[in-house]
Design a protein around this motif. Structure first.
Motif, PDB file in Angstrom:
ATOM      1  N   ASN A   1       0.984  -1.015  -0.016  1.00  0.00           N
ATOM      2  CA  ASN A   1       0.044  -0.035  -0.032  1.00  0.00           C
ATOM      3  C   ASN A   1       0.980   1.274   0.000  1.00  0.00           C
ATOM      4  O   ASN A   1       0.470   2.349   0.687  1.00  0.00           O
ATOM      5  N   VAL A   2       2.141   1.395  -0.880  1.00  0.00           N
ATOM      6  CA  VAL A   2       2.932   2.259  -0.887  1.00  0.00           C
ATOM      7  C   VAL A   2       3.104   2.483  -2.181  1.00  0.00           C
ATOM      8  O   VAL A   2       3.739   1.761  -2.865  1.00  0.00           O
ATOM      9  N   CYS A   3       3.177   3.762  -2.657  1.00  0.00           N
ATOM     10  CA  CYS A   3       3.470   4.290  -3.960  1.00  0.00           C
ATOM     11  C   CYS A   3       4.987   4.106  -4.272  1.00  0.00           C
ATOM     12  O   CYS A   3       5.761   4.403  -3.597  1.00  0.00           O
ATOM     13  N   ARG A   4       5.195   3.745  -5.637  1.00  0.00           N
ATOM     14  CA  ARG A   4       6.474   3.340  -5.885  1.00  0.00           C
ATOM     15  C   ARG A   4       7.258   4.625  -6.513  1.00  0.00           C
ATOM     16  O   ARG A   4       8.339   4.543  -6.997  1.00  0.00           O
TER      17      ARG A   4
ATOM     18  N   GLY B   1     -13.310   0.119   0.816  1.00  0.00           N
ATOM     19  CA  GLY B   1     -14.126   0.742  -0.213  1.00  0.00           C
ATOM     20  C   GLY B   1     -13.976  -0.054  -1.475  1.00  0.00           C
ATOM     21  O   GLY B   1     -13.752  -1.518  -1.625  1.00  0.00           O
ATOM     22  N   SER B   2     -14.128   0.543  -2.724  1.00  0.00           N
ATOM     23  CA  SER B   2     -14.119   0.158  -3.984  1.00  0.00           C
ATOM     24  C   SER B   2     -13.471   1.007  -4.870  1.00  0.00           C
ATOM     25  O   SER B   2     -13.932   2.049  -4.902  1.00  0.00           O
ATOM     26  N   VAL B   3     -12.595   0.538  -5.881  1.00  0.00           N
ATOM     27  CA  VAL B   3     -11.836   1.328  -6.595  1.00  0.00           C
ATOM     28  C   VAL B   3     -11.828   0.768  -8.228  1.00  0.00           C
ATOM     29  O   VAL B   3     -11.781  -0.530  -7.875  1.00  0.00           O
ATOM     30  N   ARG B   4     -11.712   1.459  -9.057  1.00  0.00           N
ATOM     31  CA  ARG B   4     -11.518   0.892 -10.647  1.00  0.00           C
ATOM     32  C   ARG B   4     -10.092   0.507 -10.852  1.00  0.00           C
ATOM     33  O   ARG B   4      -9.771  -0.144 -11.462  1.00  0.00           O
ATOM     34  N   SER B   5      -9.352   1.673 -10.055  1.00  0.00           N
ATOM     35  CA  SER B   5      -7.824   1.641 -10.163  1.00  0.00           C
ATOM     36  C   SER B   5      -7.373   2.018  -8.768  1.00  0.00           C
ATOM     37  O   SER B   5      -8.051   2.902  -8.117  1.00  0.00           O
ATOM     38  N   ILE B   6      -6.077   2.010  -8.625  1.00  0.00           N
ATOM     39  CA  ILE B   6      -5.201   2.536  -7.406  1.00  0.00           C
ATOM     40  C   ILE B   6      -4.822   3.843  -7.780  1.00  0.00           C
ATOM     41  O   ILE B   6      -3.657   3.977  -8.359  1.00  0.00           O
ATOM     42  N   VAL B   7      -5.215   5.117  -7.183  1.00  0.00           N
ATOM     43  CA  VAL B   7      -4.396   6.338  -7.650  1.00  0.00           C
ATOM     44  C   VAL B   7      -3.833   7.080  -6.637  1.00  0.00           C
ATOM     45  O   VAL B   7      -4.527   7.009  -5.250  1.00  0.00           O
TER      46      VAL B   7
ATOM     47  N   TYR C   1      -1.064  11.560  -4.032  1.00  0.00           N
ATOM     48  CA  TYR C   1      -0.022  12.555  -3.780  1.00  0.00           C
ATOM     49  C   TYR C   1       0.292  13.198  -5.133  1.00  0.00           C
ATOM     50  O   TYR C   1       0.178  14.475  -5.342  1.00  0.00           O
ATOM     51  N   HIS C   2       0.609  12.266  -6.326  1.00  0.00           N
ATOM     52  CA  HIS C   2       1.046  12.720  -7.422  1.00  0.00           C
ATOM     53  C   HIS C   2       0.233  11.947  -8.691  1.00  0.00           C
ATOM     54  O   HIS C   2       0.369  11.988  -9.731  1.00  0.00           O
ATOM     55  N   ALA C   3      -0.712  11.069  -8.181  1.00  0.00           N
ATOM     56  CA  ALA C   3      -1.688  10.518  -9.223  1.00  0.00           C
ATOM     57  C   ALA C   3      -1.019   9.295  -9.957  1.00  0.00           C
ATOM     58  O   ALA C   3      -1.457   9.151 -10.948  1.00  0.00           O
ATOM     59  N   TRP C   4       0.148   8.899  -9.572  1.00  0.00           N
ATOM     60  CA  TRP C   4       0.608   7.819 -10.206  1.00  0.00           C
ATOM     61  C   TRP C   4      -0.555   6.804  -9.907  1.00  0.00           C
ATOM     62  O   TRP C   4      -1.206   6.510  -8.754  1.00  0.00           O
ATOM     63  N   THR C   5      -0.993   5.886 -11.238  1.00  0.00           N
ATOM     64  CA  THR C   5      -2.100   5.059 -11.044  1.00  0.00           C
ATOM     65  C   THR C   5      -1.805   3.737 -11.358  1.00  0.00           C
ATOM     66  O   THR C   5      -1.085   3.196 -12.251  1.00  0.00           O
TER      67      THR C   5
ATOM     68  N   GLY D   1      -0.357   4.595 -15.211  1.00  0.00           N
ATOM     69  CA  GLY D   1       0.306   5.850 -15.695  1.00  0.00           C
ATOM     70  C   GLY D   1       0.545   6.693 -14.772  1.00  0.00           C
ATOM     71  O   GLY D   1       0.504   6.306 -13.447  1.00  0.00           O
ATOM     72  N   ALA D   2       1.603   7.630 -15.037  1.00  0.00           N
ATOM     73  CA  ALA D   2       2.475   8.237 -14.111  1.00  0.00           C
ATOM     74  C   ALA D   2       2.601   9.874 -14.790  1.00  0.00           C
ATOM     75  O   ALA D   2       3.447   9.787 -15.950  1.00  0.00           O
ATOM     76  N   PRO D   3       1.766  10.944 -14.520  1.00  0.00           N
ATOM     77  CA  PRO D   3       1.733  12.076 -15.046  1.00  0.00           C
ATOM     78  C   PRO D   3       3.224  12.685 -15.191  1.00  0.00           C
ATOM     79  O   PRO D   3       3.986  12.506 -14.412  1.00  0.00           O
ATOM     80  N   ALA D   4       3.584  13.461 -16.320  1.00  0.00           N
ATOM     81  CA  ALA D   4       4.655  14.255 -16.539  1.00  0.00           C
ATOM     82  C   ALA D   4       5.965  13.412 -16.127  1.00  0.00           C
ATOM     83  O   ALA D   4       6.798  13.943 -15.547  1.00  0.00           O
TER      84      ALA D   4
END
Length: 377
Positions: free
Chosen positions: A91-94, A105-111, A114-118, A127-130
């Motif tokens: 449960n930690v962003c890379r 809860g329920s999600v379609r993807s894990i966002v 902090y920076h919207a890496w998905t 996806g990873a913006p910018a």
């Protein structure tokens, strides 16, 4: 040599404690409940190595349904992936290591918040913006680390240990004992989390023995049991257990009248299963409830609490009324237990207190102490 040099460590005291035969057994030394160093060792050598329970599998019904937990300081996500399988993920962003999801809860993807890496539900990076100007970045090289998850008789079991034996193998003797009740098909109807001011082992031991029921639970379930009808046999390396033959004062404890499969005492036996280290299940022909424990320092325990009914009681036209009665009863039982275990911890911290001799009805407590000692290096 100074007095400090000869002082026993909590582990030394515990090993001396369990070296005695059960007929001379005493409660565990105070130090194993109150020492911060011992609690940290439990996190490393027990909770980071064993299978822990995240709840019931039917709580995650649809793809994207998720729950979170923390194992020995490691944040974990458990979810249903797009194929309907249970999956465990870090449960930690890379990217910059923010935690990702909270609670349930329920999600379609894990966002990432902090920076919207998905991330996809299998943990792969979507996806990873910018990030296009970073020449060393390759999206396909990034994924959330996988965590082992198993569905064992309807329970979601999770471990950080890649070498831990599968629960179906390690706990096969549980199924041999209670398989006739078809625990996998009981339905969870309630679940909540709380934090009590006691050591996790105090609450674990409270569950393991029914010696306290007539007194601690005099206002609720104490009248449904007879101390002379409690059986506490020797347990197994991975769990201990005992059972009680209940009377007719609480119908939901018994097999449903429409159930003709269960015969004799099978219709009224309540099982109390203590799955090491932290899953505690009360299983009756009519309902179940459970506690899943994790330490929070020596003086607090985080508790996942839930329960529900067997399939035939769920099909009863009065199921909602029975469930309401069960919830009210168990809420009262929990309050009684909270008072008991918090008083015990206050006593453990007192200077004049010392552990006493165990009753024959507390054999599971002694075996639990042996288990704790066996897992420490």
């Amino acid at each position: 040599m100074t007095r400090h040099d000869t002082a026993l460590t909590p582990l030394d005291e515990l090993r001396a404690n369990v070296a005695q035969p059960f007929e001379r057994a005493r409660a565990m030394p105070k130090s194993v409940y109150t020492s911060p160093e011992f609690e940290q060792a439990e996190q490393r050598h027990i909770f980071a190595r064993e299978w822990l329970c995240a709840g019931r599998a039917d709580a995650l019904k649809e793809p994207g349904d998720y729950m979170t937990m923390e194992i020995a300081g490691e944040p974990v996500i458990i979810l249903r992936d797009r194929d309907g399988a249970l999956r465990g993920l870090s449960n930690v962003c890379r990217h910059r290591m923010s935690t990702l999801l909270e609670g349930r809860g329920s999600v379609r993807s894990i966002v990432c918040p902090y920076h919207a890496w998905t991330y996809n539900l299998d943990g792969s990076l979507r996806g990873a913006p910018a990030m296009s100007l970073n020449e060393g970045f390759c999206k396909t090289d990034v994924a959330l680390p996988q965590v082992r998850v198993a569905d064992w008789l309807g329970w979601i079991m999770v471990t950080l240990n890649p070498d831990a034996p599968d629960p179906a193998l390690a706990l096969k003797d549980v199924e041999n004992l209670v398989g006739y009740l078809d625990m996998a098909n009981y339905q969870e109807h309630f679940r909540q989390e709380f934090r009590w001011h006691t050591n996790w082992k105090v609450l674990a031991e409270n569950f393991m023995e029914s010696y306290h029921l007539p007194v601690c639970h005099a206002e609720t379930i104490g009248g449904t049991v007879d101390l002379m009808k409690m059986t506490c046999p020797e347990g197994f390396p991975t769990f201990n257990y005992h059972w009680i033959v209940k009377n007719d004062s609480l119908p939901l404890t018994l097999a449903h009248p429409s159930n003709t499969r269960l015969q004799g005492d099978e219709r009224r036996i309540t099982w109390l299963l203590s799955i090491y280290p932290g899953l505690f299940i009360t299983l009756t022909p009519g309902y179940f409830w459970y506690l899943s424990l994790t330490p929070d320092g020596p003086g607090h325990v985080k508790v996942l609490y839930g329960g529900g009914m067997s399939a035939d009681w769920c099909a009863d036209p009065e199921a909602s009324r029975h469930l309401d009665q069960l919830r009210l009863l168990l809420d009262d039982v929990n309050l009684e237990d909270k008072g008991c275990v918090e008083r015990v911890y206050r006593g453990l911290c007192a200077g004049l207190s010392e552990p006493g001799a165990l009753s024959h009805l507390e054999r599971p407590n002694f075996e639990f102490a042996q288990y704790i000692a066996s897992r420490m290096p």
